[in-house]
Design an enzyme around this catalytic site. Sequence first.
Site, short mmCIF file in Angstrom:
data_model
loop_
_atom_site.label_atom_id
_atom_site.label_comp_id
_atom_site.label_asym_id
_atom_site.label_seq_id
_atom_site.Cartn_x
_atom_site.Cartn_y
_atom_site.Cartn_z
N GLU A 1 0.82 -1.84 0.46
CA GLU A 1 -0.10 -0.56 -0.10
C GLU A 1 0.85 1.56 -0.17
O GLU A 1 0.14 2.58 -0.83
CB GLU A 1 -0.79 -0.21 1.43
CG GLU A 1 -2.09 1.18 1.25
CD GLU A 1 -3.47 0.88 1.48
OE1 GLU A 1 -4.13 2.01 2.40
OE2 GLU A 1 -3.75 0.20 2.79
N THR A 2 2.16 1.60 1.03
CA THR A 2 3.17 2.50 0.53
C THR A 2 3.90 2.20 -0.52
O THR A 2 3.12 3.84 -0.25
CB THR A 2 4.20 2.28 1.76
OG1 THR A 2 3.14 2.08 3.17
CG2 THR A 2 4.84 3.59 1.53
#
Length: 143
Positions: free
Chosen positions: A54-55
């Site tokens: 997600e980062t």
Amino acid sequence: MRLVLDSVPGTLIERLGIEFVEVSAERLVATMPVAGNTQPYGLLHGGASVALAETLGSFGAMLAAGEGRVAVGVDINATHHRGARAGRVTGTATAVSLGRTLASYEVVVTDDAGRRLCTARITCLLRDVVPGASGGGSGGSAG
């Protein structure tokens, strides 16, 4: 070039030990240690792999969104293929689609031997910054 984001103290990025290696809207690469990011059985925690994915996808989407726009995560899913007990893992996010309103990435997490540990897909909504809103928008996540 290794880019360590020192402007993110106190965030999950710092807590997980994520270090960016390559950053562009089309492709992002980052590493993360297994140590400190394990579940009780000593294996890399699946949630840590998803947080890495997600980062990467969120940062790529923010770059794709451009000036005056924000990226808001709307979907993420992951398949875990194998575990890791030591070393570092590498996440490589590749843009699948960079549109005006949506950005989608495939993120592959591999171990030190290059074996695939996790495959994730993340989609972010790209929207204009809401005037006067703190943090560039409301709701969602971006990294």
